[in-house]
Design a protein around this motif. Sequence first.
Motif, PDB file in Angstrom:
ATOM      1  N   SER A   1      -2.354   9.238  12.526  1.00 44.77           N
ATOM      2  CA  SER A   1      -1.980   7.826  12.430  1.00 44.77           C
ATOM      3  C   SER A   1      -3.191   6.927  12.228  1.00 44.77           C
ATOM      4  N   ASP A   2      -4.296   7.261  12.867  1.00 43.41           N
ATOM      5  CA  ASP A   2      -5.509   6.458  12.713  1.00 43.41           C
ATOM      6  C   ASP A   2      -5.981   6.444  11.253  1.00 43.41           C
ATOM      7  N   GLN A   3      -5.943   7.597  10.606  1.00 44.63           N
ATOM      8  CA  GLN A   3      -6.377   7.685   9.211  1.00 44.63           C
ATOM      9  C   GLN A   3      -5.403   6.964   8.288  1.00 44.63           C
ATOM     10  N   ILE A   4      -4.111   7.127   8.552  1.00 46.73           N
ATOM     11  CA  ILE A   4      -3.091   6.447   7.739  1.00 46.73           C
ATOM     12  C   ILE A   4      -3.270   4.938   7.841  1.00 46.73           C
ATOM     13  N   THR A   5      -3.464   4.456   9.057  1.00 46.03           N
ATOM     14  CA  THR A   5      -3.656   3.019   9.271  1.00 46.03           C
ATOM     15  C   THR A   5      -4.921   2.530   8.579  1.00 46.03           C
ATOM     16  N   ALA A   6      -6.000   3.290   8.703  1.00 40.20           N
ATOM     17  CA  ALA A   6      -7.263   2.893   8.074  1.00 40.20           C
ATOM     18  C   ALA A   6      -7.126   2.813   6.557  1.00 40.20           C
ATOM     19  N   ASP A   7      -6.328   3.687   5.981  1.00 46.90           N
ATOM     20  CA  ASP A   7      -6.110   3.673   4.534  1.00 46.90           C
ATOM     21  C   ASP A   7      -5.134   2.582   4.110  1.00 46.90           C
ATOM     22  N   ALA A   8      -4.111   2.330   4.921  1.00 45.05           N
ATOM     23  CA  ALA A   8      -3.027   1.428   4.540  1.00 45.05           C
ATOM     24  C   ALA A   8      -3.350  -0.050   4.721  1.00 45.05           C
ATOM     25  N   VAL A   9      -4.028  -0.405   5.791  1.00 40.40           N
ATOM     26  CA  VAL A   9      -4.230  -1.821   6.105  1.00 40.40           C
ATOM     27  C   VAL A   9      -4.973  -2.580   5.001  1.00 40.40           C
ATOM     28  N   PRO A  10      -6.053  -2.045   4.432  1.00 41.45           N
ATOM     29  CA  PRO A  10      -6.687  -2.797   3.327  1.00 41.45           C
ATOM     30  C   PRO A  10      -5.741  -3.008   2.143  1.00 41.45           C
ATOM     31  N   LYS A  11      -4.907  -2.029   1.844  1.00 46.05           N
ATOM     32  CA  LYS A  11      -3.935  -2.165   0.757  1.00 46.05           C
ATOM     33  C   LYS A  11      -2.891  -3.223   1.095  1.00 46.05           C
ATOM     34  N   LEU A  12      -2.446  -3.237   2.350  1.00 49.54           N
ATOM     35  CA  LEU A  12      -1.473  -4.237   2.783  1.00 49.54           C
ATOM     36  C   LEU A  12      -2.086  -5.633   2.759  1.00 49.54           C
ATOM     37  N   ASN A  13      -3.343  -5.747   3.196  1.00 47.08           N
ATOM     38  CA  ASN A  13      -4.029  -7.041   3.149  1.00 47.08           C
ATOM     39  C   ASN A  13      -4.091  -7.569   1.718  1.00 47.08           C
ATOM     40  N   GLN A  14      -4.473  -6.704   0.801  1.00 50.12           N
ATOM     41  CA  GLN A  14      -4.591  -7.096  -0.602  1.00 50.12           C
ATOM     42  C   GLN A  14      -3.232  -7.523  -1.163  1.00 50.12           C
ATOM     43  N   ALA A  15      -2.194  -6.774  -0.837  1.00 48.85           N
ATOM     44  CA  ALA A  15      -0.856  -7.106  -1.329  1.00 48.85           C
ATOM     45  C   ALA A  15      -0.379  -8.434  -0.758  1.00 48.85           C
ATOM     46  N   ALA A  16      -0.654  -8.687   0.518  1.00 51.03           N
ATOM     47  CA  ALA A  16      -0.221  -9.935   1.151  1.00 51.03           C
ATOM     48  C   ALA A  16      -0.926 -11.136   0.535  1.00 51.03           C
ATOM     49  N   VAL A  17      -2.222 -11.009   0.275  1.00 48.36           N
ATOM     50  CA  VAL A  17      -2.965 -12.108  -0.336  1.00 48.36           C
ATOM     51  C   VAL A  17      -2.428 -12.372  -1.743  1.00 48.36           C
TER      52      VAL A  17
END
Length: 57
Positions: A8-24
């Motif tokens: 889960s830690d690795q998934i979160t580390a990979d996903a959050v920057p992508k989610l941030n970019q999509a939200a912006v």
Amino acid sequence: QAPKGGRSDQITADAVPKLNQAAVAAGNADIDAVSGATYTSAGYKQSLQSALDQAGG
């Protein structure tokens, strides 16, 4: 709060920057989930929407 522990830690580390970019890019919480990070994406979207609601956005 993102899922914790093991993979889960690795998934979160990979996903959050992508989610941030999509939200912006979207300017709101109506973003697609990151493949393989269903729980992280759902929690992110819920937290983002809550923050926008509190901010009056």
